[in-house]
Design a protein around this motif. Structure first.
Motif, PDB file in Angstrom:
ATOM      1  N   THR A 253      -8.409  26.789 -32.698  1.00  0.00           N
ATOM      2  CA  THR A 253      -9.288  27.410 -32.038  1.00  0.00           C
ATOM      3  C   THR A 253      -8.534  28.085 -30.388  1.00  0.00           C
ATOM      4  O   THR A 253      -7.485  26.871 -29.673  1.00  0.00           O
ATOM      5  N   PRO A 254      -7.515  29.192 -30.704  1.00  0.00           N
ATOM      6  CA  PRO A 254      -6.556  29.808 -29.623  1.00  0.00           C
ATOM      7  C   PRO A 254      -6.987  28.932 -28.015  1.00  0.00           C
ATOM      8  O   PRO A 254      -6.211  28.615 -27.073  1.00  0.00           O
ATOM      9  N   ASP A 255      -8.527  29.143 -27.075  1.00  0.00           N
ATOM     10  CA  ASP A 255      -8.514  28.398 -26.304  1.00  0.00           C
ATOM     11  C   ASP A 255      -8.277  27.428 -25.737  1.00  0.00           C
ATOM     12  O   ASP A 255      -8.034  26.850 -24.647  1.00  0.00           O
ATOM     13  N   ALA A 256      -8.119  26.223 -26.797  1.00  0.00           N
ATOM     14  CA  ALA A 256      -8.067  24.366 -26.541  1.00  0.00           C
ATOM     15  C   ALA A 256      -6.733  23.904 -27.430  1.00  0.00           C
ATOM     16  O   ALA A 256      -6.952  23.397 -27.116  1.00  0.00           O
ATOM     17  N   TYR A 257      -6.361  25.297 -28.036  1.00  0.00           N
ATOM     18  CA  TYR A 257      -4.836  24.894 -29.030  1.00  0.00           C
ATOM     19  C   TYR A 257      -3.549  25.281 -28.509  1.00  0.00           C
ATOM     20  O   TYR A 257      -3.493  26.872 -28.704  1.00  0.00           O
ATOM     21  N   TRP A 258      -2.590  25.750 -27.910  1.00  0.00           N
ATOM     22  CA  TRP A 258      -1.272  25.535 -27.471  1.00  0.00           C
ATOM     23  C   TRP A 258      -0.236  25.003 -28.344  1.00  0.00           C
ATOM     24  O   TRP A 258      -0.513  24.206 -29.133  1.00  0.00           O
ATOM     25  N   GLY A 259       1.114  25.213 -28.057  1.00  0.00           N
ATOM     26  CA  GLY A 259       1.766  24.668 -28.776  1.00  0.00           C
ATOM     27  C   GLY A 259       3.229  26.125 -28.378  1.00  0.00           C
ATOM     28  O   GLY A 259       2.935  27.374 -28.235  1.00  0.00           O
ATOM     29  N   SER A 260       4.055  25.579 -28.823  1.00  0.00           N
ATOM     30  CA  SER A 260       5.329  26.153 -28.692  1.00  0.00           C
ATOM     31  C   SER A 260       6.495  26.619 -30.424  1.00  0.00           C
ATOM     32  O   SER A 260       5.716  25.185 -31.090  1.00  0.00           O
ATOM     33  N   ARG A 261       7.485  27.317 -29.916  1.00  0.00           N
ATOM     34  CA  ARG A 261       8.067  27.280 -31.466  1.00  0.00           C
ATOM     35  C   ARG A 261       9.484  27.187 -31.472  1.00  0.00           C
ATOM     36  O   ARG A 261       9.773  28.431 -30.073  1.00  0.00           O
ATOM     37  N   ASP A 262      10.475  27.150 -31.952  1.00  0.00           N
ATOM     38  CA  ASP A 262      11.698  27.275 -31.787  1.00  0.00           C
ATOM     39  C   ASP A 262      11.700  28.027 -33.348  1.00  0.00           C
ATOM     40  O   ASP A 262      11.716  27.165 -34.947  1.00  0.00           O
TER      41      ASP A 262
END
Length: 347
Positions: A149-158
């Motif tokens: 869920t977006p409240d608990a799982y963050w991240g980045s991409r390139d």
């Protein structure tokens, strides 16, 4: 890209994603690349949870359709350009699958060119766009469903493209005299209302080869804030180059200098099993034959033999804290590597 502007065998075009919970209990890295001058496309996913380091990877011939991102059980779908992407690993025998949707938190940022000439040969000549975001969907690990869920799982991409070493080993030639150095930190991280993107590379003399630090807000009409010269001060575990804590110092032009503290929480060794160069039989862009190949490998870091494999580039979940008394805390990627000599390192 079907035909690219260079015949250099090392041209590549790659997606990279990371997925982590804000507690640091799980981190997963996913990549999918195309290598037009090698005729190969491949993908990987590596997940770290507790002591386990698990990898699923796949490779096939590239073919003519560059819009087909399927590589065995992997695929990437662009739902809304530069905003929403879907990343899928269908179920395999290797104990890991997922169906995840990534939504950007900030507009995509184009990073500075990355150009390195080593012993007269251009070994890096690439560009990259980067974003932070949040995840929705599911991960299934050894039969256990993990709701994302977006409240608990963050991240980045390139998304990067250009020239960097890929494919089968080449004759080393003069390179055998000195394999070079790599002193590097890459830190895209986010707070509730903004993100900070940092990148830095120095050579063996401490000269800067690549550098940028920006603070970016969700509003696309708001200009990113350039944060000036980046200071990077890591503290290593005794006798190692494993970072225990670090300080990022910023010097905004015309503004007040400030610092953000970094605490790595869960390390993932990006290069182990994924194709970044440690395994002689599986490297990015390496031809694996006419049929699609899917493999899985797993290591238990409690086992000394497996733990000894864990070296090279580290992609860690990290906690980031403003050192201004505000209590602002964020999370994100802390990618680092110190290979070879550098003025700040012991001999």
């Amino acid at each position: 890209m079907r035909h690219v502007a260079t015949s250099d065998r090392n041209f590549y075009d790659r997606y990279y994603f990371n997925v982590h919970d804000t507690s640091g209990g799980l981190m997963m890295l996913v990549g999918l690349g195309q290598y037009p001058n090698l005729g190969v496309t491949d993908a990987f996913a590596v997940v770290r949870r507790g002591p386990w380091h698990r990898v699923v990877r796949a490779s096939r011939e590239l073919g003519a359709n560059r819009m087909d991102t399927r590589v065995g059980p992997f695929r990437v779908e662009v739902v809304e350009g530069l905003r929403t992407l879907r990343v899928v690993l269908d179920e395999t025998e290797h104990g890991l699958s997922f169906d995840l949707t990534w939504d950007a938190s900030i507009p995509a940022q184009l990073e500075p060119p990355h150009h390195i000439r080593w012993q007269e040969r251009v070994v890096f000549d690439s560009r990259r766009l980067a974003q932070t975001g949040r995840w929705t969907g599911r991960i299934v690990l050894d039969g256990e469903r993990i709701d994302v869920t977006p409240d608990a799982y963050w991240g980045s991409r390139d998304r990067s493209w250009g020239i960097r070493p890929v494919g089968e080993p080449e004759p080393p030639g003069i390179q055998v005299k000195n394999a070079g150095t790599f002193y590097w930190v890459y830190a895209p991280f986010q707070f509730e209302d903004h993100s900070v993107l940092c990148i830095l590379q120095e050579d063996e003399k401490g000269r800067r080869l690549l550098e940028e630090a920006v603070r970016v807000y969700p509003d696309p009409e708001r200009e990113p804030e350039h944060l000036g010269r980046l200071d990077y001060r890591p503290v290593y575990a005794e006798g190692t180059r494993d970072v225990v804590t670090a300080t990022l110092g910023f010097h905004p032009p015309g503004g007040t200098p400030f610092e953000i503290g970094v605490t790595p929480v869960l390390p993932v060794h990006l290069m182990v099993g994924t194709g970044y160069g440690l395994e002689p039989d599986w490297k990015h862009g390496m031809y694996q034959g006419p049929e699609t190949v899917v493999q899985g490998v797993a290591y238990d870091t409690r086992v000394p033999e497996d733990a000894a494999r864990m070296w090279g580039m580290v992609d860690a979940v990290a906690r980031y804290e403003y050192r201004d008394g505000s209590g602002r805390t964020g999370f994100g990627l802390f990618e680092y590597w110190a290979l070879g000599p550098h003025p700040t390192l012991p001999e």
